[in-house]
Design an enzyme around this catalytic site. Sequence first.
Site, PDB file in Angstrom:
ATOM      1  N   CYS A  85       8.676 -40.760  15.885  1.00 28.79           N
ATOM      2  CA  CYS A  85      10.023 -40.376  15.481  1.00 28.79           C
ATOM      3  C   CYS A  85      10.384 -39.036  16.115  1.00 28.79           C
ATOM      4  O   CYS A  85       9.614 -38.069  16.030  1.00 28.79           O
ATOM      5  CB  CYS A  85      10.104 -40.288  13.957  1.00 28.79           C
ATOM      6  SG  CYS A  85      11.706 -39.702  13.356  1.00 28.79           S
ATOM      7  N   GLU A  86      11.541 -38.972  16.728  1.00 27.49           N
ATOM      8  CA  GLU A  86      11.919 -37.746  17.423  1.00 27.49           C
ATOM      9  C   GLU A  86      12.315 -36.610  16.478  1.00 27.49           C
ATOM     10  O   GLU A  86      12.447 -35.468  16.910  1.00 27.49           O
ATOM     11  CB  GLU A  86      13.063 -38.019  18.403  1.00 27.49           C
ATOM     12  CG  GLU A  86      14.356 -38.460  17.748  1.00 27.49           C
ATOM     13  CD  GLU A  86      15.414 -38.848  18.769  1.00 27.49           C
ATOM     14  OE1 GLU A  86      16.598 -38.637  18.475  1.00 27.49           O
ATOM     15  OE2 GLU A  86      15.052 -39.357  19.851  1.00 27.49           O
ATOM     16  N   HIS A  87      12.500 -36.906  15.200  1.00 25.32           N
ATOM     17  CA  HIS A  87      12.909 -35.868  14.257  1.00 25.32           C
ATOM     18  C   HIS A  87      11.765 -34.940  13.862  1.00 25.32           C
ATOM     19  O   HIS A  87      11.933 -33.717  13.790  1.00 25.32           O
ATOM     20  CB  HIS A  87      13.509 -36.503  12.997  1.00 25.32           C
ATOM     21  CG  HIS A  87      14.758 -37.273  13.274  1.00 25.32           C
ATOM     22  ND1 HIS A  87      15.200 -38.288  12.460  1.00 25.32           N
ATOM     23  CD2 HIS A  87      15.668 -37.182  14.284  1.00 25.32           C
ATOM     24  CE1 HIS A  87      16.320 -38.799  12.946  1.00 25.32           C
ATOM     25  NE2 HIS A  87      16.617 -38.149  14.053  1.00 25.32           N
ATOM     26  N   HIS A  88      10.589 -35.513  13.578  1.00 31.61           N
ATOM     27  CA  HIS A  88       9.444 -34.712  13.144  1.00 31.61           C
ATOM     28  C   HIS A  88       8.197 -34.939  13.999  1.00 31.61           C
ATOM     29  O   HIS A  88       7.133 -34.384  13.710  1.00 31.61           O
ATOM     30  CB  HIS A  88       9.090 -35.031  11.678  1.00 31.61           C
ATOM     31  CG  HIS A  88      10.187 -34.717  10.711  1.00 31.61           C
ATOM     32  ND1 HIS A  88      11.090 -35.665  10.288  1.00 31.61           N
ATOM     33  CD2 HIS A  88      10.534 -33.556  10.103  1.00 31.61           C
ATOM     34  CE1 HIS A  88      11.940 -35.108   9.448  1.00 31.61           C
ATOM     35  NE2 HIS A  88      11.633 -33.833   9.312  1.00 31.61           N
ATOM     36  N   GLN A 126      14.172 -45.636  14.995  1.00 28.36           N
ATOM     37  CA  GLN A 126      14.076 -47.095  14.924  1.00 28.36           C
ATOM     38  C   GLN A 126      15.400 -47.772  15.232  1.00 28.36           C
ATOM     39  O   GLN A 126      15.441 -48.807  15.909  1.00 28.36           O
ATOM     40  CB  GLN A 126      13.570 -47.522  13.546  1.00 28.36           C
ATOM     41  CG  GLN A 126      13.404 -49.031  13.408  1.00 28.36           C
ATOM     42  CD  GLN A 126      12.799 -49.430  12.093  1.00 28.36           C
ATOM     43  OE1 GLN A 126      12.064 -48.659  11.477  1.00 28.36           O
ATOM     44  NE2 GLN A 126      13.086 -50.627  11.623  1.00 28.36           N
ATOM     45  N   HIS A 154       7.430 -45.477   8.268  1.00 33.46           N
ATOM     46  CA  HIS A 154       7.642 -44.199   8.930  1.00 33.46           C
ATOM     47  C   HIS A 154       6.827 -43.093   8.278  1.00 33.46           C
ATOM     48  O   HIS A 154       6.885 -42.922   7.053  1.00 33.46           O
ATOM     49  CB  HIS A 154       9.125 -43.821   8.892  1.00 33.46           C
ATOM     50  CG  HIS A 154       9.979 -44.695   9.757  1.00 33.46           C
ATOM     51  ND1 HIS A 154      10.586 -44.218  10.899  1.00 33.46           N
ATOM     52  CD2 HIS A 154      10.305 -46.008   9.658  1.00 33.46           C
ATOM     53  CE1 HIS A 154      11.264 -45.204  11.467  1.00 33.46           C
ATOM     54  NE2 HIS A 154      11.108 -46.299  10.736  1.00 33.46           N
ATOM     55  N   CYS A 156       7.435 -40.010   8.310  1.00 30.54           N
ATOM     56  CA  CYS A 156       8.290 -39.016   7.668  1.00 30.54           C
ATOM     57  C   CYS A 156       8.696 -39.447   6.262  1.00 30.54           C
ATOM     58  O   CYS A 156       9.132 -38.624   5.453  1.00 30.54           O
ATOM     59  CB  CYS A 156       9.523 -38.727   8.516  1.00 30.54           C
ATOM     60  SG  CYS A 156      10.536 -40.164   8.883  1.00 30.54           S
TER      61      CYS A 156
END
Length: 201
Positions: A85-88, A126, A154, A156
């Site tokens: 995941c590119e966020h975390h 996703q 996920h 996260c």
Amino acid sequence: MTVDRERVERLTRELLAAIGEDPDRPGLKQTPTRMAELYTEFFSGVGEDPAEPLARTISVSRGPAPDTLPSGAVLLRDIRFRSVCEHHLLPFAGHAHIAYLPGEQVVGLGALVRVVEILAARPQVQERLGEQIADTIAEHLDTRGVLVVLDAAHGCVTMRGGRQTEASTLTIAARGEYNDPVSRAELITLIGSAGFGAAHG
């Protein structure tokens, strides 16, 4: 694109120091090298063309009924995938289910797996991953419809915050004839019979 392993190692050492750790203690001394190897694997799809596996198609007109197009979908279920995941920069993993309604050309099933693998091996979300898979197949394969269902857990969600360890996320991307909910209902049923929530399996 090739991952800059030396830079990853250097930045990993900096990160360890930034959280108050000693990157030279025995348990962490090899961590920068391990992270470089891990990131090389996890992000191998950056810069790679996901359409390349679809370049080798097979004409259905060479079969026993050359004037007849396939009347039903080609459905490949339970393609295991993992991404980050590119966020975390935490992993998410699960299963992809792909269906397409062929025109005059079909493709080896392994090519569909490679499309998923290439697009998943880069920083992702996703929702976008499913759309990219659908677009790649719709644009580079002779199809009348494409359906992509992703079911993933996920990190996260499962490892931070509320830590919902049993939660999974389901996304659907449709193109062509499968934009019609009625047309894709049978496929959704067939995919569902494999068991949504398989992200934990």
